[in-house]
Design an enzyme around this catalytic site. Sequence first.
Site, PDB file in Angstrom:
ATOM      1  N   ARG A 164     -41.948   9.882  57.886  1.00  0.00           N
ATOM      2  CA  ARG A 164     -41.185  10.673  58.873  1.00  0.00           C
ATOM      3  C   ARG A 164     -41.970  10.766  60.175  1.00  0.00           C
ATOM      4  NH1 ARG A 164     -41.824  15.598  55.055  1.00  0.00           N
ATOM      5  NH2 ARG A 164     -43.870  14.643  55.240  1.00  0.00           N
ATOM      6  N   LYS A 182     -58.106   5.593  36.779  1.00  0.00           N
ATOM      7  CA  LYS A 182     -59.500   5.401  37.211  1.00  0.00           C
ATOM      8  C   LYS A 182     -60.340   4.803  36.080  1.00  0.00           C
ATOM      9  CE  LYS A 182     -59.156   9.116  40.602  1.00  0.00           C
ATOM     10  NZ  LYS A 182     -59.187  10.575  40.799  1.00  0.00           N
TER      11      LYS A 182
HETATM   12  P1  NDP Z   1     -50.212  12.197  51.046  1.00  0.00           P
HETATM   13  O1  NDP Z   1     -49.014  12.510  50.230  1.00  0.00           O
HETATM   14  O2  NDP Z   1     -50.938  13.303  51.693  1.00  0.00           O
HETATM   15  O3  NDP Z   1     -49.816  11.140  52.183  1.00  0.00           O
HETATM   16  C1  NDP Z   1     -48.965  10.061  51.931  1.00  0.00           C
HETATM   17  C2  NDP Z   1     -48.602   9.409  53.265  1.00  0.00           C
HETATM   18  O4  NDP Z   1     -47.791   8.276  53.001  1.00  0.00           O
HETATM   19  C3  NDP Z   1     -47.793  10.312  54.225  1.00  0.00           C
HETATM   20  O5  NDP Z   1     -48.272  10.162  55.527  1.00  0.00           O
HETATM   21  C4  NDP Z   1     -46.371   9.773  54.098  1.00  0.00           C
HETATM   22  O6  NDP Z   1     -45.601   9.933  55.297  1.00  0.00           O
HETATM   23  C5  NDP Z   1     -46.645   8.308  53.872  1.00  0.00           C
HETATM   24  N1  NDP Z   1     -45.540   7.616  53.216  1.00  0.00           N
HETATM   25  C6  NDP Z   1     -44.922   7.921  52.062  1.00  0.00           C
HETATM   26  N2  NDP Z   1     -43.957   7.035  51.779  1.00  0.00           N
HETATM   27  C7  NDP Z   1     -43.940   6.160  52.799  1.00  0.00           C
HETATM   28  C8  NDP Z   1     -43.175   5.013  53.115  1.00  0.00           C
HETATM   29  N3  NDP Z   1     -42.189   4.585  52.298  1.00  0.00           N
HETATM   30  N4  NDP Z   1     -43.423   4.334  54.251  1.00  0.00           N
HETATM   31  C9  NDP Z   1     -44.394   4.744  55.097  1.00  0.00           C
HETATM   32  N5  NDP Z   1     -45.199   5.828  54.841  1.00  0.00           N
HETATM   33  C10 NDP Z   1     -44.953   6.520  53.725  1.00  0.00           C
HETATM   34  O7  NDP Z   1     -51.191  11.352  50.077  1.00  0.00           O
HETATM   35  P2  NDP Z   1     -52.781  11.330  50.058  1.00  0.00           P
HETATM   36  O8  NDP Z   1     -53.304  11.090  51.409  1.00  0.00           O
HETATM   37  O9  NDP Z   1     -53.277  12.491  49.287  1.00  0.00           O
HETATM   38  O10 NDP Z   1     -53.047  10.061  49.102  1.00  0.00           O
HETATM   39  C11 NDP Z   1     -52.841   8.758  49.586  1.00  0.00           C
HETATM   40  C12 NDP Z   1     -53.413   7.767  48.568  1.00  0.00           C
HETATM   41  O11 NDP Z   1     -54.797   8.024  48.385  1.00  0.00           O
HETATM   42  C13 NDP Z   1     -52.801   7.868  47.163  1.00  0.00           C
HETATM   43  O12 NDP Z   1     -52.798   6.592  46.575  1.00  0.00           O
HETATM   44  C14 NDP Z   1     -53.773   8.765  46.413  1.00  0.00           C
HETATM   45  O13 NDP Z   1     -53.755   8.567  45.017  1.00  0.00           O
HETATM   46  C15 NDP Z   1     -55.089   8.281  47.019  1.00  0.00           C
HETATM   47  N6  NDP Z   1     -56.189   9.210  46.943  1.00  0.00           N
HETATM   48  C16 NDP Z   1     -56.031  10.512  47.346  1.00  0.00           C
HETATM   49  C17 NDP Z   1     -57.093  11.381  47.318  1.00  0.00           C
HETATM   50  C18 NDP Z   1     -56.957  12.815  47.740  1.00  0.00           C
HETATM   51  O14 NDP Z   1     -57.934  13.580  47.542  1.00  0.00           O
HETATM   52  N7  NDP Z   1     -55.844  13.240  48.318  1.00  0.00           N
HETATM   53  C19 NDP Z   1     -58.419  10.941  46.849  1.00  0.00           C
HETATM   54  C20 NDP Z   1     -58.478   9.560  46.449  1.00  0.00           C
HETATM   55  C21 NDP Z   1     -57.406   8.729  46.506  1.00  0.00           C
HETATM   56  P3  NDP Z   1     -45.206  11.394  55.854  1.00  0.00           P
HETATM   57  O15 NDP Z   1     -46.492  11.995  56.340  1.00  0.00           O
HETATM   58  O16 NDP Z   1     -44.259  11.141  56.949  1.00  0.00           O
HETATM   59  O17 NDP Z   1     -44.644  12.126  54.678  1.00  0.00           O
HETATM   60  N1  HSE Z   2     -55.747  13.755  42.677  1.00  0.00           N
HETATM   61  C1  HSE Z   2     -57.029  13.133  42.619  1.00  0.00           C
HETATM   62  C2  HSE Z   2     -58.032  14.097  42.034  1.00  0.00           C
HETATM   63  C3  HSE Z   2     -57.463  12.716  43.988  1.00  0.00           C
HETATM   64  O1  HSE Z   2     -57.717  15.279  41.902  1.00  0.00           O
HETATM   65  O2  HSE Z   2     -59.118  13.657  41.668  1.00  0.00           O
HETATM   66  C4  HSE Z   2     -58.731  11.897  43.982  1.00  0.00           C
HETATM   67  O3  HSE Z   2     -58.526  10.653  43.424  1.00  0.00           O
END
Ligand code: NDP
Ligand code: HSE
Length: 431
Positions: A47, A203
């Site tokens: 979005r 993981k």
């Molecule tokens: P979020 O949900 O915070 O962010 C996801 C992002 O992806 C948002 O910006 C969203 O857009 C965007 N998005 C979703 N669908 C689409 C699409 N179809 N096209 C374009 N953009 C899209 O996720 P996280 O940042 O927490 O996690 C991201 C990745 O990192 C995941 O794979 C997660 O497992 C991994 N990860 C996360 C960690 C954490 O601590 N959070 C740690 C380690 C890995 P919009 O903002 O507009 O909704």
């Molecule tokens: N959801 C995951 C956690 C993010 O809690 O460890 C890091 O991979």
Amino acid sequence: MADPVKVALLGCGTVGSEVARLLTEQADELAARAGAPVELAGIAVRRPDKHPELPQHLLTSDAESLVLSDVDVVVELIGGIEPVRGWLLSALHKGKSVVTANKALLAECSAELSEAADSAGADLYFEAAVAGAIPLLRPLRESLAGDRITKVMGIVNGTTNYILSAMDTTGSGYAETLEEASRLGYAEADPTADIDGYDAASKAAILASLAFHTRVTAADVHREGIGAIGAADIEAAKALGRTVKLLAICERVVDGEGGESVSARVYPAMIPRTHQLAGVGGAFNAVYVEADAAGELMFFGQGAGGAPTASAVLGDLVAVARNRVVGGRGPRESAHAALPIRPMGMTPTRYHISLDVADKPGVLAQVALVFAEHDVSIAAVRQRDSDSTASLVIVTHAAADSALQATVNHIAELDVVREVISVMRVEGEDS
Ligand code: NDP
Ligand code: HSE
């Protein structure tokens, strides 16, 4: 300095927004380290109108077109399998390198992504996918490439560790702690992935694949989450000087004939409060690695959250950019060992079993007989009496998990057993 390395950022949420910030704030430093400017060429989000803070000329909701545009590297921070899988395969087939934190995708599709990277000579880096900020995959992939790893065991999910730590220390309830973990950006978009152990299982698959040079997918990992852990389990652990942690365990199991297999499993387990993993609280992660020549190694740090995870992503991005500048590649997939996966039932584990039983002569003997019938050896027994009921705590020696399960099921059927209070595996102490 070489030509700019153009980066497509897919996803700008908890992690992506920190990557965008650091890429902008540290542009000069990163360019100096990479040997070329690392330039943000576009940011795809779902979005765009919800992101007034981002440079509007870079924003798009069309991730696919961004991937296929004139970019060198795709950094994927959206999550999930589809449509991301297709986009990353297209990028790799076109020779664009990929950096991703998406453990769910890697645990399912690592083989095809690696093959696509290899056939096009592109890089596939994913340090952030396991244990957030902690440099763990590169040590397994590179530093320990000359050693024989025998075991990788640790806390790899920040959300569940945050919840279990709070239950142990403050007695906080499950729901309120999960809400807090989500607010802090630790939990997955669907937090059942954390609670039910799917995230840790993904993981574990990645860790086992790297450690044992074998393709291990999430489906190969035995998985149990923390949904059934209650105050009674936490108290039962405390009474015995233990604490409960959700562990990912990847082990090279050698059978009587010298045959090797891989056991990969995720479950909540009791560990001694003196164990180093017991002191790992909040969203921190810690992972032990045992290798023949290196001995024991321990990796510790922040396992979740925007900035810690972005640190690992940027490390990969600099590595990929450097490879582009010098015309080289990072390590390829190494799956030559192709070891079989050991079924959970055949994996040796130890159980802690807490029972309420009738307090009368012969009860202990009846219970002990069931253990003997299933060929399970008892390591310790503790009894506490109250009125007409006795509470019995039994800790076993190591036995095949299926034999331990059968023992518990059999005990639950005994007339003298009023209730099975808690059953949990025991890890981190001699068997
Ligand atoms: P979020 O949900 O915070 O962010 C996801 C992002 O992806 C948002 O910006 C969203 O857009 C965007 N998005 C979703 N669908 C689409 C699409 N179809 N096209 C374009 N953009 C899209 O996720 P996280 O940042 O927490 O996690 C991201 C990745 O990192 C995941 O794979 C997660 O497992 C991994 N990860 C996360 C960690 C954490 O601590 N959070 C740690 C380690 C890995 P919009 O903002 O507009 O909704
Ligand atoms: N959801 C995951 C956690 C993010 O809690 O460890 C890091 O991979």
